[in-house]
Design a protein around this motif. Structure first.
Motif, PDB file in Angstrom:
ATOM      1  N   LYS A   9       0.842  -1.241  -0.068  1.00  0.00           N
ATOM      2  CA  LYS A   9       0.140   0.305   0.152  1.00  0.00           C
ATOM      3  C   LYS A   9       1.098   1.451  -0.270  1.00  0.00           C
ATOM      4  O   LYS A   9       1.590   1.321   0.856  1.00  0.00           O
ATOM      5  CB  LYS A   9      -0.938  -0.022   1.078  1.00  0.00           C
ATOM      6  N   CYS A 246     -13.067  -6.399  -7.114  1.00  0.00           N
ATOM      7  CA  CYS A 246     -13.221  -6.585  -6.324  1.00  0.00           C
ATOM      8  C   CYS A 246     -14.413  -6.123  -5.513  1.00  0.00           C
ATOM      9  O   CYS A 246     -15.531  -6.692  -6.082  1.00  0.00           O
ATOM     10  CB  CYS A 246     -12.945  -4.725  -5.952  1.00  0.00           C
ATOM     11  N   ILE A 266      -6.130  -9.468  -1.816  1.00  0.00           N
ATOM     12  CA  ILE A 266      -5.800  -7.865  -1.021  1.00  0.00           C
ATOM     13  C   ILE A 266      -6.746  -7.638   0.169  1.00  0.00           C
ATOM     14  O   ILE A 266      -8.093  -7.782  -0.530  1.00  0.00           O
ATOM     15  CB  ILE A 266      -5.300  -6.317  -1.698  1.00  0.00           C
ATOM     16  N   LYS A 268      -8.136  -6.136   4.762  1.00  0.00           N
ATOM     17  CA  LYS A 268      -7.751  -5.738   5.419  1.00  0.00           C
ATOM     18  C   LYS A 268      -6.703  -6.427   6.557  1.00  0.00           C
ATOM     19  O   LYS A 268      -5.627  -6.167   7.264  1.00  0.00           O
ATOM     20  CB  LYS A 268      -9.093  -5.609   6.326  1.00  0.00           C
ATOM     21  N   ASN A 271      -3.665  -7.207   4.733  1.00  0.00           N
ATOM     22  CA  ASN A 271      -2.748  -5.813   3.773  1.00  0.00           C
ATOM     23  C   ASN A 271      -3.503  -3.948   4.175  1.00  0.00           C
ATOM     24  O   ASN A 271      -3.302  -2.974   3.611  1.00  0.00           O
ATOM     25  CB  ASN A 271      -3.007  -5.588   1.880  1.00  0.00           C
ATOM     26  N   SER A 273      -6.482  -3.117   4.142  1.00  0.00           N
ATOM     27  CA  SER A 273      -6.855  -2.797   3.268  1.00  0.00           C
ATOM     28  C   SER A 273      -8.295  -1.959   3.444  1.00  0.00           C
ATOM     29  O   SER A 273      -8.843  -1.873   4.798  1.00  0.00           O
ATOM     30  CB  SER A 273      -7.720  -3.731   2.009  1.00  0.00           C
ATOM     31  N   HIS A 274      -9.002  -1.460   2.540  1.00  0.00           N
ATOM     32  CA  HIS A 274     -10.588  -1.398   3.507  1.00  0.00           C
ATOM     33  C   HIS A 274     -11.543  -2.238   4.540  1.00  0.00           C
ATOM     34  O   HIS A 274     -11.180  -3.343   4.231  1.00  0.00           O
ATOM     35  CB  HIS A 274     -11.569  -1.389   2.423  1.00  0.00           C
ATOM     36  N   SER A 300      -7.177   4.319  -2.091  1.00  0.00           N
ATOM     37  CA  SER A 300      -6.325   3.501  -1.642  1.00  0.00           C
ATOM     38  C   SER A 300      -5.714   3.381  -3.100  1.00  0.00           C
ATOM     39  O   SER A 300      -6.291   2.993  -4.150  1.00  0.00           O
ATOM     40  CB  SER A 300      -6.434   1.768  -0.886  1.00  0.00           C
ATOM     41  N   TRP A 302      -2.272   0.751  -4.480  1.00  0.00           N
ATOM     42  CA  TRP A 302      -1.342  -0.041  -4.514  1.00  0.00           C
ATOM     43  C   TRP A 302      -0.043  -0.178  -5.068  1.00  0.00           C
ATOM     44  O   TRP A 302      -0.420  -0.049  -6.552  1.00  0.00           O
ATOM     45  CB  TRP A 302      -2.240  -1.027  -4.830  1.00  0.00           C
TER      46      TRP A 302
END
Length: 309
Positions: A9, A246, A266, A268, A271, A273-274, A300, A302
């Motif tokens: 990230k 996604c 990917i 949370k 990584n 993430s969201h 984000s 990447w």
């Protein structure tokens, strides 16, 4: 295999005050745009990710934006207020196209046909002249929303994903209906043609990623259950060798475009993430960076490295 793809990230972009729904390229490789439920259209710079620049603000949520590179214009689909044409340099609306007062879910611009296609919640596809921004016609083949649009230059076809579980393929010039693909069991939220025009990838609320042979009368090649919940978006890498999906399940997945093997997840836990639904992806040619946006109001960036594969 999956662990060999390196993901880092690079930045978390904040400033939107509501769910971020749309991402779009810019005329400059280092810039891109975002749009959100707060009505703000923001330009971001990969080289200065902390400082977004407000380009326009609308009265209601924006689900779809599309950049017209040869004229440096941004098309903005407002929730219930038609299509707005924004001059990016002037940060001003130069034209408004009146459309049925329903949400706009997707916009497709085809330069060679001088056409803009607009997917509407009432099941219509509005066709707008790209030079004059005059509405030419609205084609309606369903009562349910048009959620996603994609153009195939190889076959000169426009594909549309609908909330009635169907994907419809039109002649992009005449808008004659050529094929109806009905294997999905729920709303089709995202469709994309492969860069070579050979395949159509579709996904949606049933979490199935389906692969259709566009140059073989849309014969279905196969499918994978790609996510736990709704697939919100599918996008190819700039070189066409990979694609990303996604989902409402909060994850982003990277796939091999030839074998359809899953290469990387990917999320949370792994990584940072969201934390909520990931709504849209934009895979930039700038350092092969993948951009994602979410209901968590953040964007984000990447860094994706496939060199180890």
């Amino acid at each position: 295999m999956a662990s060999k793809v390196q993901v880092q990230k690079m930045a978390t972009l904040t400033g939107h005050r509501d769910c971020v729904y749309s991402l779009e390229q810019s005329g400059c490789e280092t810039h891109f745009y975002s749009a959100a439920g707060d009505g703000m259209i923001v330009r971001w710079d990969f080289n200065d990710p902390e400082n977004g620049e407000l380009i326009a603000r609308t009265e209601s949520s924006v689900y779809a934006i599309k950049y017209i590179p040869d004229r440096d214009l941004l098309l903005v689909g407002q929730n219930n207020d038609g299509l707005h044409v924004i001059d990016v340099k002037q940060k001003a609306i130069v034209k408004s196209v009146p459309l049925p007062k329903v949400p706009i879910f997707d916009i497709e611009y085809v330069a060679e046909l001088n056409k803009i296609y607009v997917g509407l919640k009432n099941g219509g596809i509005a066709i707008v002249a790209a030079d004059t921004f005059e509405l030419e016609t609205i084609v309606r083949k369903s009562e349910k929303s048009v959620r996603s649009l994609a153009y195939n230059a190889k076959t000169n076809e426009l594909a549309a994903g609908y909330s009635d579980h169907s994907v419809r393929i039109f002649d992009a010039v005449t808008m004659d209906l050529k094929f109806e693909l009905q294997n999905h069991t729920n709303s089709v939220f995202s469709i994309v043609y492969s860069p070579d025009g050979e395949l159509l990838l579709t996904g949606g609320r049933d979490a199935h990623l389906r692969v259709w042979e566009a140059t073989n009368n849309y014969k279905e090649r196969g499918y994978v259950i790609a996510h736990m919940y709704t697939i919100n978006n599918i996008t190819y890498s700039p070189d066409g060798r990979y694609f990303a999906t996604c989902s409402m399940d909060k994850s982003i997945k990277l796939w091999d475009a030839e074998t359809f093997k899953l290469l990387k997840v990917i999320d949370k836990v792994r990584n940072a993430s969201h934390g909520t639904s990931v709504n849209k992806l934009f895979w930039s040619a700038h350092k092969n960076q993948l951009v994602s946006c979410s209901d968590d109001r953040t964007i984000s960036v990447w860094d994706i490295n496939f060199d180890a594969l």
